[in-house]
Design a protein around this motif. Sequence first.
Motif, mmCIF file in Angstrom:
data_model
loop_
_atom_site.group_PDB
_atom_site.id
_atom_site.type_symbol
_atom_site.label_atom_id
_atom_site.label_comp_id
_atom_site.label_asym_id
_atom_site.label_seq_id
_atom_site.Cartn_x
_atom_site.Cartn_y
_atom_site.Cartn_z
ATOM 1 N N VAL A 11 -27.428 0.023 27.488
ATOM 2 C CA VAL A 11 -26.082 -0.650 27.736
ATOM 3 C C VAL A 11 -25.477 0.612 28.736
ATOM 4 N N SER A 12 -25.953 1.556 29.154
ATOM 5 C CA SER A 12 -24.972 2.342 29.568
ATOM 6 C C SER A 12 -25.874 2.711 31.129
ATOM 7 N N PRO A 13 -24.917 3.397 31.740
ATOM 8 C CA PRO A 13 -25.748 3.257 33.129
ATOM 9 C C PRO A 13 -27.027 4.553 33.107
ATOM 10 N N ALA A 14 -26.500 4.924 32.524
ATOM 11 C CA ALA A 14 -27.216 6.515 32.047
ATOM 12 C C ALA A 14 -28.539 5.412 32.038
ATOM 13 N N THR A 15 -28.654 4.708 30.614
ATOM 14 C CA THR A 15 -30.182 4.166 30.117
ATOM 15 C C THR A 15 -30.632 2.715 31.253
ATOM 16 N N GLN A 16 -29.651 2.369 32.559
ATOM 17 C CA GLN A 16 -30.147 2.065 33.193
ATOM 18 C C GLN A 16 -31.322 2.307 34.770
ATOM 19 N N ASP A 53 -51.063 -4.898 25.801
ATOM 20 C CA ASP A 53 -51.739 -4.579 25.127
ATOM 21 C C ASP A 53 -51.444 -2.359 24.871
ATOM 22 N N ALA A 54 -50.019 -2.481 25.625
ATOM 23 C CA ALA A 54 -49.103 -0.999 25.770
ATOM 24 C C ALA A 54 -48.012 -1.346 25.607
ATOM 25 N N VAL A 55 -47.102 -0.816 25.252
ATOM 26 C CA VAL A 55 -45.789 -1.012 24.871
ATOM 27 C C VAL A 55 -44.926 0.692 25.106
ATOM 28 N N VAL A 56 -43.636 0.371 25.575
ATOM 29 C CA VAL A 56 -42.837 1.476 25.926
ATOM 30 C C VAL A 56 -41.591 0.867 25.555
ATOM 31 N N LEU A 57 -40.969 2.334 24.766
ATOM 32 C CA LEU A 57 -39.803 2.077 23.880
ATOM 33 C C LEU A 57 -38.857 2.318 24.471
ATOM 34 N N GLY A 58 -37.614 2.153 24.464
ATOM 35 C CA GLY A 58 -36.062 2.589 25.259
ATOM 36 C C GLY A 58 -34.957 2.299 24.611
ATOM 37 N N THR A 59 -34.226 3.016 24.563
ATOM 38 C CA THR A 59 -33.441 2.973 23.717
ATOM 39 C C THR A 59 -32.096 4.511 23.480
ATOM 40 N N PRO A 60 -30.639 4.207 23.909
ATOM 41 C CA PRO A 60 -30.397 5.130 23.412
ATOM 42 C C PRO A 60 -30.161 5.642 21.660
ATOM 43 N N ALA A 61 -29.620 7.294 22.332
ATOM 44 C CA ALA A 61 -29.632 8.350 20.541
ATOM 45 C C ALA A 61 -28.331 6.849 19.727
ATOM 46 N N ASN A 62 -28.139 6.525 19.229
ATOM 47 C CA ASN A 62 -25.883 6.463 18.075
ATOM 48 C C ASN A 62 -26.405 6.450 17.382
#
Length: 151
Positions: A11-16, A53-62
């Motif tokens: 949702v933000s330039p940083a997470t992008q 077969d594998a997962v990457v999770l990405g999130t902001p800390a809200n």
Amino acid sequence: MARLLIVHHTVSPATQELLDAVLEGARDDEIEGVEVVARPALAASVADTLSADAVVLGTPANIGYMSGALKYWFDLVYYPALSAGRSVPYALYVHGNDDTAGAVRAVEGAAKGMGWARHRPPVSVTGAPAAADRDACRELGAVTALAALGM
């Protein structure tokens, strides 16, 4: 072909920036035999998850926690993934303005509850991502893609 699923809430330039680096690493030309599928957390399905077969999770800390979108995805896939009984390797990147500990703890707790195995320590970034943060996310994407191959 092995499948790497990247589930993210961007949702933000940083997470992008962090997502772009993960994708760059996962899609490295030297890694063959891995299909990289990136889905926003609100669009990722049970079928996407069970075929990974594998997962990457990405999130902001809200507010000291993972994003609501990633929590929604966990709620959606939790019981089907648990019933599948597969220990899928996963990795995590989190961005926060000043703290990411609560988000990391929440994601790791949910993934552990599903029987998933953390493939490597999370990439935790506070403030504006630096070159080292982007490099860490590139590496995270590449090594998790290799984990999808069983390496």
